[in-house]
Design a protein around this motif. Structure first.
Motif, PDB file in Angstrom:
ATOM      1  N   LEU A  11      10.474   0.880  -5.395  1.00  0.00           N
ATOM      2  CA  LEU A  11      10.089   1.653  -6.445  1.00  0.00           C
ATOM      3  C   LEU A  11       8.938   0.732  -7.164  1.00  0.00           C
ATOM      4  N   SER A  12       8.006   1.501  -7.648  1.00  0.00           N
ATOM      5  CA  SER A  12       6.851   0.661  -8.642  1.00  0.00           C
ATOM      6  C   SER A  12       6.541   1.583  -9.833  1.00  0.00           C
ATOM      7  N   ASN A  13       5.927   0.653 -10.796  1.00  0.00           N
ATOM      8  CA  ASN A  13       5.326   1.594 -11.931  1.00  0.00           C
ATOM      9  C   ASN A  13       3.971   2.069 -11.440  1.00  0.00           C
ATOM     10  N   ASP A  14       2.953   1.448 -10.311  1.00  0.00           N
ATOM     11  CA  ASP A  14       1.746   1.817 -10.065  1.00  0.00           C
ATOM     12  C   ASP A  14       1.953   2.126  -8.591  1.00  0.00           C
ATOM     13  N   VAL A  15       2.294   3.395  -8.227  1.00  0.00           N
ATOM     14  CA  VAL A  15       2.242   4.041  -6.899  1.00  0.00           C
ATOM     15  C   VAL A  15       0.892   3.931  -5.936  1.00  0.00           C
ATOM     16  N   SER A  16      -0.065   4.334  -7.050  1.00  0.00           N
ATOM     17  CA  SER A  16      -1.425   4.440  -6.258  1.00  0.00           C
ATOM     18  C   SER A  16      -1.924   2.903  -6.114  1.00  0.00           C
ATOM     19  N   ARG A  17      -1.818   1.976  -6.823  1.00  0.00           N
ATOM     20  CA  ARG A  17      -2.111   0.603  -6.209  1.00  0.00           C
ATOM     21  C   ARG A  17      -1.336   0.185  -5.518  1.00  0.00           C
ATOM     22  N   LEU A  18      -0.165   0.465  -5.294  1.00  0.00           N
ATOM     23  CA  LEU A  18       0.705  -0.108  -4.359  1.00  0.00           C
ATOM     24  C   LEU A  18       0.232   0.746  -2.914  1.00  0.00           C
ATOM     25  N   ALA A  19       0.154   1.873  -2.968  1.00  0.00           N
ATOM     26  CA  ALA A  19      -0.346   2.861  -1.704  1.00  0.00           C
ATOM     27  C   ALA A  19      -1.676   2.250  -1.084  1.00  0.00           C
TER      28      ALA A  19
END
Length: 62
Positions: A11-19
């Motif tokens: 789970l992340s608040n910033d999916v695009s950054r983690l992606a």
């Protein structure tokens, strides 16, 4: 009995950054990437990234 990891959900608040991290730094192959969800695969291991839902804080009265 042999235990084998097949997948992880993060789970992340910033999916695009983690992606970007999983794709560009770790070299995972993108399976699906949308604004709130991304899924990657590398050597049979699947990583799913979901946008976290902010929790409501419950204040107790003492």
């Amino acid at each position: 009995m042999k235990v084998q990891l097949e997948g992880i959900t993060v789970l992340s608040n910033d999916v695009s950054r983690l992606a970007s991290f999983y794709r560009e730094v770790l070299g995972f192959q993108t399976v699906v990437e949308e604004g709130h969800y991304a899924e990657f695969e590398n050597n049979g291991v699947v990583i799913r990234c979901l946008r976290s839902i902010p929790s409501k804080r419950v204040h107790s009265r003492n």
